[in-house]
Design a protein around this motif. Structure first.
Motif, PDB file in Angstrom:
ATOM      1  N   ASN B  18       0.853  -1.192   0.000  1.00  0.00           N
ATOM      2  CA  ASN B  18       0.000   0.000   0.000  1.00  0.00           C
ATOM      3  C   ASN B  18       0.889   1.242   0.000  1.00  0.00           C
ATOM      4  O   ASN B  18       2.033   1.197   0.456  1.00  0.00           O
ATOM      5  CB  ASN B  18      -0.896   0.032   1.248  1.00  0.00           C
ATOM      6  N   LEU B  19       0.353   2.352  -0.502  1.00  0.00           N
ATOM      7  CA  LEU B  19       1.124   3.596  -0.521  1.00  0.00           C
ATOM      8  C   LEU B  19       0.198   4.796  -0.481  1.00  0.00           C
ATOM      9  O   LEU B  19      -0.988   4.694  -0.850  1.00  0.00           O
ATOM     10  CB  LEU B  19       1.998   3.669  -1.783  1.00  0.00           C
ATOM     11  N   THR B  20       0.751   5.908  -0.030  1.00  0.00           N
ATOM     12  CA  THR B  20       0.008   7.170  -0.025  1.00  0.00           C
ATOM     13  C   THR B  20       0.887   8.274  -0.597  1.00  0.00           C
ATOM     14  O   THR B  20       2.061   8.386  -0.231  1.00  0.00           O
ATOM     15  CB  THR B  20      -0.440   7.559   1.395  1.00  0.00           C
ATOM     16  N   VAL B  21       0.307   9.064  -1.466  1.00  0.00           N
ATOM     17  CA  VAL B  21       0.965  10.214  -2.069  1.00  0.00           C
ATOM     18  C   VAL B  21       0.247  11.469  -1.573  1.00  0.00           C
ATOM     19  O   VAL B  21      -0.986  11.501  -1.504  1.00  0.00           O
ATOM     20  CB  VAL B  21       0.905  10.142  -3.614  1.00  0.00           C
ATOM     21  N   TYR B  22       1.049  12.489  -1.222  1.00  0.00           N
ATOM     22  CA  TYR B  22       0.478  13.697  -0.654  1.00  0.00           C
ATOM     23  C   TYR B  22       0.681  14.888  -1.587  1.00  0.00           C
ATOM     24  O   TYR B  22       1.680  14.991  -2.293  1.00  0.00           O
ATOM     25  CB  TYR B  22       1.116  13.992   0.703  1.00  0.00           C
ATOM     26  N   CYS B  23      -0.290  15.789  -1.539  1.00  0.00           N
ATOM     27  CA  CYS B  23      -0.277  17.008  -2.355  1.00  0.00           C
ATOM     28  C   CYS B  23      -0.638  18.159  -1.431  1.00  0.00           C
ATOM     29  O   CYS B  23      -1.753  18.191  -0.900  1.00  0.00           O
ATOM     30  CB  CYS B  23      -1.291  16.847  -3.484  1.00  0.00           C
ATOM     31  N   ASN B  24       0.306  19.070  -1.186  1.00  0.00           N
ATOM     32  CA  ASN B  24       0.108  20.103  -0.170  1.00  0.00           C
ATOM     33  C   ASN B  24       0.344  21.508  -0.704  1.00  0.00           C
ATOM     34  O   ASN B  24       1.212  21.726  -1.553  1.00  0.00           O
ATOM     35  CB  ASN B  24       1.066  19.877   1.012  1.00  0.00           C
ATOM     36  N   SER B  25      -0.407  22.458  -0.179  1.00  0.00           N
ATOM     37  CA  SER B  25      -0.269  23.853  -0.578  1.00  0.00           C
ATOM     38  C   SER B  25      -0.671  24.751   0.588  1.00  0.00           C
ATOM     39  O   SER B  25      -1.386  24.325   1.500  1.00  0.00           O
ATOM     40  CB  SER B  25      -1.155  24.149  -1.785  1.00  0.00           C
ATOM     41  N   SER B  26      -0.218  25.988   0.549  1.00  0.00           N
ATOM     42  CA  SER B  26      -0.686  26.979   1.513  1.00  0.00           C
ATOM     43  C   SER B  26      -1.890  27.741   0.958  1.00  0.00           C
ATOM     44  O   SER B  26      -2.480  28.579   1.643  1.00  0.00           O
ATOM     45  CB  SER B  26       0.435  27.957   1.851  1.00  0.00           C
ATOM     46  N   SER B  27      -2.247  27.454  -0.288  1.00  0.00           N
ATOM     47  CA  SER B  27      -3.363  28.139  -0.949  1.00  0.00           C
ATOM     48  C   SER B  27      -4.618  27.276  -0.915  1.00  0.00           C
ATOM     49  O   SER B  27      -4.547  26.047  -0.843  1.00  0.00           O
ATOM     50  CB  SER B  27      -3.007  28.432  -2.406  1.00  0.00           C
ATOM     51  N   VAL B  28      -5.753  27.947  -0.987  1.00  0.00           N
ATOM     52  CA  VAL B  28      -7.043  27.261  -1.037  1.00  0.00           C
ATOM     53  C   VAL B  28      -7.447  27.094  -2.491  1.00  0.00           C
ATOM     54  O   VAL B  28      -7.318  28.015  -3.301  1.00  0.00           O
ATOM     55  CB  VAL B  28      -8.125  28.072  -0.285  1.00  0.00           C
ATOM     56  N   PHE B  29      -7.940  25.920  -2.830  1.00  0.00           N
ATOM     57  CA  PHE B  29      -8.372  25.633  -4.196  1.00  0.00           C
ATOM     58  C   PHE B  29      -9.870  25.347  -4.225  1.00  0.00           C
ATOM     59  O   PHE B  29     -10.430  24.794  -3.285  1.00  0.00           O
ATOM     60  CB  PHE B  29      -7.593  24.444  -4.760  1.00  0.00           C
ATOM     61  N   GLN B  64      -8.609  11.839  -1.332  1.00  0.00           N
ATOM     62  CA  GLN B  64      -9.236  12.666  -0.306  1.00  0.00           C
ATOM     63  C   GLN B  64      -8.840  14.116  -0.485  1.00  0.00           C
ATOM     64  O   GLN B  64      -7.668  14.425  -0.744  1.00  0.00           O
ATOM     65  CB  GLN B  64      -8.849  12.186   1.087  1.00  0.00           C
ATOM     66  N   PHE B  65      -9.796  15.006  -0.349  1.00  0.00           N
ATOM     67  CA  PHE B  65      -9.567  16.450  -0.391  1.00  0.00           C
ATOM     68  C   PHE B  65      -9.586  16.943   1.043  1.00  0.00           C
ATOM     69  O   PHE B  65     -10.501  16.614   1.801  1.00  0.00           O
ATOM     70  CB  PHE B  65     -10.680  17.117  -1.199  1.00  0.00           C
ATOM     71  N   GLY B  66      -8.587  17.721   1.442  1.00  0.00           N
ATOM     72  CA  GLY B  66      -8.508  18.187   2.811  1.00  0.00           C
ATOM     73  C   GLY B  66      -9.694  19.073   3.192  1.00  0.00           C
ATOM     74  O   GLY B  66     -10.281  19.733   2.335  1.00  0.00           O
ATOM     75  N   ASP B  67     -10.010  19.099   4.478  1.00  0.00           N
ATOM     76  CA  ASP B  67     -11.139  19.894   4.963  1.00  0.00           C
ATOM     77  C   ASP B  67     -11.013  21.368   4.565  1.00  0.00           C
ATOM     78  O   ASP B  67     -12.000  22.025   4.238  1.00  0.00           O
ATOM     79  CB  ASP B  67     -11.261  19.783   6.485  1.00  0.00           C
ATOM     80  N   ALA B  68      -9.785  21.885   4.624  1.00  0.00           N
ATOM     81  CA  ALA B  68      -9.540  23.303   4.307  1.00  0.00           C
ATOM     82  C   ALA B  68      -9.310  23.532   2.815  1.00  0.00           C
ATOM     83  O   ALA B  68      -9.064  24.671   2.398  1.00  0.00           O
ATOM     84  CB  ALA B  68      -8.343  23.812   5.102  1.00  0.00           C
ATOM     85  N   ARG B  69      -9.367  22.491   2.014  1.00  0.00           N
ATOM     86  CA  ARG B  69      -9.176  22.542   0.560  1.00  0.00           C
ATOM     87  C   ARG B  69      -7.807  23.084   0.176  1.00  0.00           C
ATOM     88  O   ARG B  69      -7.651  23.803  -0.820  1.00  0.00           O
ATOM     89  CB  ARG B  69     -10.294  23.343  -0.099  1.00  0.00           C
ATOM     90  N   LYS B  70      -6.792  22.741   1.009  1.00  0.00           N
ATOM     91  CA  LYS B  70      -5.422  23.140   0.700  1.00  0.00           C
ATOM     92  C   LYS B  70      -4.560  21.929   0.367  1.00  0.00           C
ATOM     93  O   LYS B  70      -3.412  22.088  -0.058  1.00  0.00           O
ATOM     94  CB  LYS B  70      -4.795  23.844   1.900  1.00  0.00           C
ATOM     95  N   ASP B  71      -5.075  20.725   0.621  1.00  0.00           N
ATOM     96  CA  ASP B  71      -4.246  19.552   0.432  1.00  0.00           C
ATOM     97  C   ASP B  71      -5.104  18.366   0.010  1.00  0.00           C
ATOM     98  O   ASP B  71      -6.338  18.387   0.138  1.00  0.00           O
ATOM     99  CB  ASP B  71      -3.482  19.213   1.711  1.00  0.00           C
ATOM    100  N   ILE B  92      -7.318  23.816  -8.834  1.00  0.00           N
ATOM    101  CA  ILE B  92      -8.053  24.800  -9.624  1.00  0.00           C
ATOM    102  C   ILE B  92      -8.386  25.993  -8.741  1.00  0.00           C
ATOM    103  O   ILE B  92      -8.904  25.842  -7.637  1.00  0.00           O
ATOM    104  CB  ILE B  92      -9.326  24.181 -10.212  1.00  0.00           C
ATOM    105  N   TYR B  93      -8.091  27.206  -9.234  1.00  0.00           N
ATOM    106  CA  TYR B  93      -8.356  28.420  -8.483  1.00  0.00           C
ATOM    107  C   TYR B  93      -8.832  29.502  -9.431  1.00  0.00           C
ATOM    108  O   TYR B  93      -8.630  29.439 -10.638  1.00  0.00           O
ATOM    109  CB  TYR B  93      -7.112  28.881  -7.716  1.00  0.00           C
TER     110      TYR B  93
END
Lengths: 113, 113
Positions: B18-29, B64-71, B92-93
């Motif tokens: 199994n594996l997990t890939v992460y996508c992170n930002s300080s911006s909201v999308f 999964q989309f983060g609760d804050a829509r940043k990750d 997308i912004y």
């Protein structure tokens, strides 16, 4: 089903030469895009178009020009090629703006030596 | 400028892991997409997530989309050799009245038999 067609597949240019990368789509999409992808990296937007006759700059437009005379075609012009333009170029289209599914061509691998 | 950082950059695993890939930002999308790209081809859309906290499943892939829509994250269960490829997230912004898309830095996955 052709989708998005890019030509050529590969090209080697000498520094200072010019060339046009061709892109055509047969899905009647209004939105078209040009991206470049450097080794091991994501895609950077060069130019985009929201319809025939309308184009705008993306993140990395310097050294490139585009035109959109028809809905189907969106050529990318490189003037005075430089080694920094060595990359893989992808054309994409979508039915509407961001958030819509992007359909990508298979890319043009360009080397500037 | 919106930036999307993906981790890890490269992952080499055995089939069945199994594996997990992460996508992170300080911006909201407003929404986020995941693409898979195979060598010599353009990226192909896997999924779009729109609502904060949203979870979508595509066979063995869970997005999964983060609760804050940043990750966002992509989890693959029991990886197969066919999962090998470059995984790209894209946020997308809204910018100057046009919804734009920015790609992440990519995660290259190699699944060995």
């Amino acid at each position: 089903n052709a989708g998005v067609t890019q030509t050529p597949k590969f090209r080697i240019l000498k520094i200072g030469q010019s060339m046009t990368l061709q892109c055509a789509q047969d899905m009647n999409h209004n939105y078209m895009y040009w991206y470049r992808q450097d080794p091991g990296m994501g895609l950077k937007l060069i130019y985009y178009s929201v319809g025939a006759g309308i184009t705008d700059k993306g993140e990395v437009p310097n050294g490139y020009n585009v035109s959109r005379s028809t809905t189907e075609d969106f050529p990318l012009r490189l003037e005075l090629a430089a080694p920094s333009q060595t990359s893989v170029y992808f054309c994409a289209s979508s039915a509407a703006g961001g958030g819509e599914k992007l359909f990508f061509g298979s890319g043009t691998q360009l080397s500037v030596l | 400028t919106q930036l999307l950082e993906q981790s890890p950059q490269f992952l080499s695993i055995q089939e069945g892991e199994n594996l997990t890939v992460y996508c992170n930002s300080s911006s909201v999308f407003s929404s986020l997409q995941w693409y898979r790209q195979e060598p010599g081809e353009g990226p192909v859309l896997l999924v779009t997530v729109v609502t904060g906290g949203e979870v979508k499943k595509l066979k063995r892939l869970t997005f999964q989309f983060g609760d804050a829509r940043k990750d966002s994250s992509l989890h693959i269960t029991a990886a197969q050799t066919g999962d090998t490829g470059l995984y790209l997230c894209a946020g997308i912004y809204l910018n100057t009245g046009f919804q734009k898309l920015v790609f992440g830095t990519g995660t290259r996955l190699l699944v060995s038999p």
